[in-house]
Motif scaffolding. Structure first.
Motif, PDB file in Angstrom:
ATOM      1  N   LEU A  71       0.827  -1.205   0.000  1.00 33.13           N
ATOM      2  CA  LEU A  71       0.000   0.000   0.000  1.00 33.13           C
ATOM      3  C   LEU A  71       0.864   1.259   0.000  1.00 33.13           C
ATOM      4  N   ALA A  72       2.004   1.186   0.679  1.00 36.64           N
ATOM      5  CA  ALA A  72       2.878   2.355   0.759  1.00 36.64           C
ATOM      6  C   ALA A  72       3.594   2.635  -0.554  1.00 36.64           C
ATOM      7  N   ASN A  73       3.691   1.631  -1.408  1.00 37.74           N
ATOM      8  CA  ASN A  73       4.475   1.777  -2.635  1.00 37.74           C
ATOM      9  C   ASN A  73       3.625   1.798  -3.895  1.00 37.74           C
ATOM     10  N   GLY A  74       2.399   2.237  -3.776  1.00 37.33           N
ATOM     11  CA  GLY A  74       1.638   2.542  -4.976  1.00 37.33           C
ATOM     12  C   GLY A  74       0.409   1.713  -5.249  1.00 37.33           C
ATOM     13  N   GLU A  75       0.211   0.589  -4.537  1.00 33.31           N
ATOM     14  CA  GLU A  75      -1.023  -0.158  -4.773  1.00 33.31           C
ATOM     15  C   GLU A  75      -2.181   0.618  -4.163  1.00 33.31           C
ATOM     16  N   ILE A  76      -3.243   0.744  -4.912  1.00 32.58           N
ATOM     17  CA  ILE A  76      -4.375   1.571  -4.500  1.00 32.58           C
ATOM     18  C   ILE A  76      -5.359   0.735  -3.687  1.00 32.58           C
ATOM     19  N   HIS A  77      -5.886   1.335  -2.656  1.00 31.79           N
ATOM     20  CA  HIS A  77      -6.844   0.613  -1.825  1.00 31.79           C
ATOM     21  C   HIS A  77      -8.097   1.441  -1.617  1.00 31.79           C
ATOM     22  N   CYS A  78      -9.192   0.732  -1.357  1.00 38.02           N
ATOM     23  CA  CYS A  78     -10.472   1.389  -1.078  1.00 38.02           C
ATOM     24  C   CYS A  78     -11.133   0.650   0.063  1.00 38.02           C
ATOM     25  N   PHE A  79     -12.174   1.261   0.607  1.00 39.62           N
ATOM     26  CA  PHE A  79     -12.919   0.581   1.667  1.00 39.62           C
ATOM     27  C   PHE A  79     -14.410   0.690   1.409  1.00 39.62           C
ATOM     28  N   GLY A  80     -15.076  -0.453   1.353  1.00 37.29           N
ATOM     29  CA  GLY A  80     -16.495  -0.504   1.047  1.00 37.29           C
ATOM     30  C   GLY A  80     -17.364  -0.579   2.282  1.00 37.29           C
ATOM     31  N   LEU A  81     -18.020   0.514   2.596  1.00 35.18           N
ATOM     32  CA  LEU A  81     -18.963   0.556   3.718  1.00 35.18           C
ATOM     33  C   LEU A  81     -20.378   0.817   3.224  1.00 35.18           C
ATOM     34  N   THR A  82     -20.551   1.819   2.373  1.00 35.21           N
ATOM     35  CA  THR A  82     -21.878   2.228   1.925  1.00 35.21           C
ATOM     36  C   THR A  82     -22.535   1.150   1.068  1.00 35.21           C
ATOM     37  N   SER A  83     -23.730   0.747   1.448  1.00 32.37           N
ATOM     38  CA  SER A  83     -24.466  -0.286   0.721  1.00 32.37           C
ATOM     39  C   SER A  83     -25.533   0.328  -0.172  1.00 32.37           C
ATOM     40  N   LEU A  84     -26.052  -0.480  -1.071  1.00 30.92           N
ATOM     41  CA  LEU A  84     -27.054  -0.007  -2.023  1.00 30.92           C
ATOM     42  C   LEU A  84     -28.278   0.549  -1.320  1.00 30.92           C
ATOM     43  N   HIS A  85     -28.727  -0.113  -0.245  1.00 28.44           N
ATOM     44  CA  HIS A  85     -29.954   0.308   0.434  1.00 28.44           C
ATOM     45  C   HIS A  85     -29.716   0.727   1.881  1.00 28.44           C
ATOM     46  N   ALA A  86     -28.447   0.933   2.259  1.00 31.56           N
ATOM     47  CA  ALA A  86     -28.189   1.204   3.672  1.00 31.56           C
ATOM     48  C   ALA A  86     -27.331   2.427   3.935  1.00 31.56           C
ATOM     49  N   GLY A  87     -26.869   3.117   2.910  1.00 29.87           N
ATOM     50  CA  GLY A  87     -26.033   4.282   3.148  1.00 29.87           C
ATOM     51  C   GLY A  87     -24.748   3.912   3.865  1.00 29.87           C
ATOM     52  N   SER A  88     -24.177   4.860   4.596  1.00 26.24           N
ATOM     53  CA  SER A  88     -22.906   4.630   5.288  1.00 26.24           C
ATOM     54  C   SER A  88     -23.101   4.253   6.745  1.00 26.24           C
ATOM     55  N   ASP A  89     -24.280   3.840   7.102  1.00 24.09           N
ATOM     56  CA  ASP A  89     -24.553   3.423   8.471  1.00 24.09           C
ATOM     57  C   ASP A  89     -23.819   2.118   8.755  1.00 24.09           C
ATOM     58  N   ALA A  90     -22.902   2.159   9.711  1.00 26.11           N
ATOM     59  CA  ALA A  90     -22.113   0.962  10.035  1.00 26.11           C
ATOM     60  C   ALA A  90     -22.743   0.163  11.163  1.00 26.11           C
ATOM     61  N   ALA A  91     -24.016   0.335  11.374  1.00 23.51           N
ATOM     62  CA  ALA A  91     -24.659  -0.365  12.488  1.00 23.51           C
ATOM     63  C   ALA A  91     -25.850  -1.188  12.004  1.00 23.51           C
ATOM     64  N   GLY A  92     -27.031  -0.872  12.527  1.00 23.27           N
ATOM     65  CA  GLY A  92     -28.185  -1.732  12.340  1.00 23.27           C
ATOM     66  C   GLY A  92     -28.657  -1.924  10.919  1.00 23.27           C
ATOM     67  N   SER A  93     -28.462  -0.938  10.046  1.00 19.08           N
ATOM     68  CA  SER A  93     -29.056  -1.026   8.714  1.00 19.08           C
ATOM     69  C   SER A  93     -28.185  -1.756   7.696  1.00 19.08           C
ATOM     70  N   MET A  94     -26.999  -2.209   8.076  1.00 19.41           N
ATOM     71  CA  MET A  94     -26.124  -2.881   7.124  1.00 19.41           C
ATOM     72  C   MET A  94     -26.784  -4.159   6.611  1.00 19.41           C
ATOM     73  N   VAL A  95     -26.772  -4.323   5.288  1.00 20.34           N
ATOM     74  CA  VAL A  95     -27.441  -5.474   4.676  1.00 20.34           C
ATOM     75  C   VAL A  95     -26.459  -6.457   4.060  1.00 20.34           C
ATOM     76  N   ASP A  96     -25.186  -6.122   3.994  1.00 18.20           N
ATOM     77  CA  ASP A  96     -24.186  -7.014   3.419  1.00 18.20           C
ATOM     78  C   ASP A  96     -23.790  -8.069   4.446  1.00 18.20           C
ATOM     79  N   THR A  97     -23.736  -9.323   4.016  1.00 19.64           N
ATOM     80  CA  THR A  97     -23.535 -10.411   4.965  1.00 19.64           C
ATOM     81  C   THR A  97     -22.488 -11.409   4.466  1.00 19.64           C
TER      82      THR A  97
END
Length: 240
Positions: A71-97
């Protein structure tokens, strides 16, 4: 193009990074934001809520040695939190399992199904972090990690060429042109060593996210807004 150095601004030097102070990072992002609305976004994610920060704080030593130099030498990273029907809520509304499965050799894996949206850098990412809830109604993982994790949030890392994983479909919701897109997974196998923190990270995703979000919300985003405000002030005052 991949720019070496700018994706490792929170990675310690011993892992090949260019770790900056919080003040230094803020000043750098302000400068970038004062000339471009898109460029600093590509730096903000790796420097705030991205796999690098999560691994640095919560990963095993093996995960740090494997991922952080990349990661430090150029590989690109991302983080997937926001779901199609749940927004960026990292609590009760998460639908990804991710459901728990035992393989023929007795080992235990997770099978991930997710549908993420508006994920910064997803279309160009080499390493993809994802957040999901564990489905373990039989408490199979309790024998592995010593606690019940059914329904709890967990974080894992996937390589871009993982079977069943698809990233892409650029979206441009703000009209500023940075790489933003989708992450889709269907029954993608996730081994325990891909879970951030390995078995000790099972069910700890909520804690990890709440602690790691601070850098993005407290440093990167305000710095971007401050830089953009300076650019806007210069432009408007010159026109006036």
């Amino acid at each position: 193009a991949k720019t070496e150095g700018y994706f490792g601004l929170i990675v310690p030097d011993k892992y090949g990074g260019n770790e900056m102070s919080k003040t230094g990072l803020s000043k750098l992002l302000q400068n970038l934001s004062s000339v471009s609305a898109s460029l600093p976004v590509h730096i903000m994610v790796p420097a705030s809520l991205g796999p690098a920060e999560l691994i640095y704080h919560y990963g095993t030593e093996e995960q740090k040695k494997f991922y952080l130099p990349r990661l430090a030498n150029g590989e690109i990273h991302c983080f997937g939190l926001t779901s199609l029907h749940a927004g960026s809520d990292a609590a009760g509304s998460m639908v990804d399992t991710a459901s728990v499965h035992k393989k023929g050799d007795g080992s235990v894996i997770l099978k991930l199904t997710c549908n993420k949206r508006y994920i910064t850098l997803a279309p160009v990412a080499d390493i993809i972090g994802v957040a999901f809830k564990i489905e373990d109604p039989e408490n199979i993982l309790e024998d592995i990690c010593g606690k019940k994790v059914h329904g709890e949030i967990t974080l894992a890392l996937l390589e871009k060429n993982t079977k069943g994983l698809k990233t892409g479909d650029y979206s441009d919701p703000l009209g500023v042109g940075f790489a933003n897109g989708t992450i889709e997974a269907k029954n993608v196998e996730v081994n325990m060593n891909q879970v951030i923190g390995d078995v000790n990270g099972l069910g700890e995703g909520w804690k990890f996210l709440m602690e790691a979000l601070a850098a993005g919300r407290g440093i990167a985003l305000p710095a971007g807004s401050a830089g953009s405000s300076k650019m806007l002030t210069n432009s408007v005052s010159a026109y006036a």
